[in-house]
Design a protein around this motif. Sequence first.
Motif, short mmCIF file in Angstrom:
data_model
loop_
_atom_site.label_atom_id
_atom_site.label_comp_id
_atom_site.label_asym_id
_atom_site.label_seq_id
_atom_site.Cartn_x
_atom_site.Cartn_y
_atom_site.Cartn_z
N MET A 1 4.60 2.88 4.97
CA MET A 1 3.36 2.25 5.37
C MET A 1 3.18 0.88 4.69
SD MET A 1 0.63 2.00 7.05
CE MET A 1 0.55 3.57 7.89
N ARG A 2 3.50 0.84 3.40
CA ARG A 2 3.38 -0.43 2.68
C ARG A 2 4.28 -1.49 3.31
NH1 ARG A 2 2.02 -2.85 -2.23
NH2 ARG A 2 3.54 -4.41 -2.92
N LEU A 3 5.51 -1.11 3.67
CA LEU A 3 6.43 -2.07 4.27
C LEU A 3 5.91 -2.56 5.62
CD1 LEU A 3 9.89 -0.45 3.42
CD2 LEU A 3 8.84 -2.46 2.37
N ARG A 4 5.33 -1.64 6.40
CA ARG A 4 4.78 -2.03 7.70
C ARG A 4 3.61 -2.99 7.51
NH1 ARG A 4 4.87 3.49 9.38
NH2 ARG A 4 2.62 3.45 9.73
N ILE A 5 2.78 -2.71 6.53
CA ILE A 5 1.63 -3.58 6.26
C ILE A 5 2.09 -4.97 5.85
CG2 ILE A 5 -0.28 -3.97 4.65
CD1 ILE A 5 -0.70 -0.91 4.64
N LEU A 6 3.09 -5.03 4.96
CA LEU A 6 3.57 -6.33 4.48
C LEU A 6 4.23 -7.13 5.61
CD1 LEU A 6 5.00 -5.38 0.97
CD2 LEU A 6 2.90 -6.66 1.48
N GLU A 7 4.96 -6.45 6.49
CA GLU A 7 5.59 -7.15 7.62
C GLU A 7 4.53 -7.69 8.57
OE1 GLU A 7 8.20 -8.97 10.04
OE2 GLU A 7 8.62 -8.11 8.05
N ASP B 1 -8.21 -7.16 10.00
CA ASP B 1 -8.25 -6.22 11.12
C ASP B 1 -6.98 -6.30 11.95
OD1 ASP B 1 -10.73 -5.28 10.46
OD2 ASP B 1 -11.83 -6.61 11.81
N ARG B 2 -6.51 -7.52 12.22
CA ARG B 2 -5.30 -7.69 13.02
C ARG B 2 -4.08 -7.16 12.27
NH1 ARG B 2 -7.37 -13.05 14.92
NH2 ARG B 2 -6.17 -14.03 13.24
N ILE B 3 -4.05 -7.41 10.95
CA ILE B 3 -2.92 -6.92 10.14
C ILE B 3 -2.87 -5.40 10.18
CG2 ILE B 3 -2.01 -6.74 7.79
CD1 ILE B 3 -3.23 -9.54 7.26
N ALA B 4 -4.01 -4.77 9.99
CA ALA B 4 -4.07 -3.31 10.01
C ALA B 4 -3.64 -2.76 11.36
CB ALA B 4 -5.49 -2.85 9.66
N ALA B 5 -4.11 -3.40 12.42
CA ALA B 5 -3.77 -2.93 13.77
C ALA B 5 -2.27 -3.05 14.03
CB ALA B 5 -4.55 -3.72 14.81
N LYS B 6 -1.67 -4.18 13.65
CA LYS B 6 -0.23 -4.38 13.85
C LYS B 6 0.59 -3.38 13.05
CE LYS B 6 -0.48 -9.37 14.78
NZ LYS B 6 -0.20 -10.73 14.23
N ALA B 7 0.07 -3.00 11.89
CA ALA B 7 0.80 -2.07 11.02
C ALA B 7 0.56 -0.61 11.41
CB ALA B 7 0.39 -2.29 9.57
N GLY B 8 -0.34 -0.40 12.36
CA GLY B 8 -0.67 0.98 12.72
C GLY B 8 -1.44 1.67 11.63
N ALA B 9 -2.28 0.90 10.95
CA ALA B 9 -3.05 1.45 9.83
C ALA B 9 -4.53 1.12 10.04
CB ALA B 9 -2.55 0.85 8.51
N ASN B 10 -5.33 1.46 9.04
CA ASN B 10 -6.72 1.03 9.05
C ASN B 10 -6.98 0.27 7.74
OD1 ASN B 10 -7.32 2.99 6.96
ND2 ASN B 10 -7.39 4.56 8.57
N LYS B 11 -8.14 -0.33 7.62
CA LYS B 11 -8.44 -1.15 6.44
C LYS B 11 -8.33 -0.35 5.15
CE LYS B 11 -11.44 -4.83 8.13
NZ LYS B 11 -12.78 -5.45 7.99
N ARG B 12 -8.81 0.89 5.20
CA ARG B 12 -8.79 1.71 3.98
C ARG B 12 -7.36 1.91 3.50
NH1 ARG B 12 -7.79 6.75 2.96
NH2 ARG B 12 -7.66 7.31 5.18
N MET B 13 -6.44 2.18 4.43
CA MET B 13 -5.04 2.36 4.06
C MET B 13 -4.44 1.06 3.54
SD MET B 13 -3.90 4.66 7.36
CE MET B 13 -2.18 4.80 6.87
#
Length: 219
Positions: free
Chosen positions: A1-7, A24-36
């Motif tokens: 998840m961290r790697l996906r967020i950083l990418e 918001d866009r970063i979280a969406a692209k990473a398949g995560a939410n802000k909390r994650m």
Amino acid sequence: MRLRILEAAKQEFSAHGLAGARVDRIAAKAGANKRMLYYHVGNKDELYLAVLEGAYDKIRSEERGLDLEHLDPPEAIRRLIEFTWNYFLRNPEFLSLLQTENLARAKHLKKSTKVKSMHSPFVEMIRTVVRRGVESGDFQVAVDPVQLYISIAALSFFYLSNSATLSVIFGRDLLDKKAKDERLAHMAGLVLAALTGRSAELFEIAKAPKSRSAVAQAV
């Protein structure tokens, strides 16, 4: 998840800069939410710094794999030039991140506890190549390795970051294959001529941009 967020963050920051990037866009692209996102990396500034550190770590890691210490000094410098040029071509987001951070006068990079330690071995690697070149008689002077690398990076960076305006000004497409081959040959010739004191190097390398480009692709 961290790697996906950083990418996802790297893509967002390189496309929109720090001010224009949206969590918001970063979280969406990473398949995560802000909390994650906050849990795995941190807030927006912490995320941006992590992306910067990751970008520097990536290029320094690849440079360590060039095996410069086992090449003749002129060939080692040529390989470094070819690698730098091709790395910038392959990673335009790296150039965008550098431009963003320079506009901020390295405000975030100054907070990094990792970046400086990444560069010390790299500088020492170039210093060793230069020293070997002087000892073998290939190079005329033991130039400062930091100055040498800045010159190599600048020859590539300025050309690529300003290619749109320069293409219009000079009426040529600076990013077509022939122009890029000529640029690589010119840079290698220029730097090696300065180090060796033999201006013939410039013309010797410029005669074979295709072969030099092929070597660069292999690197």
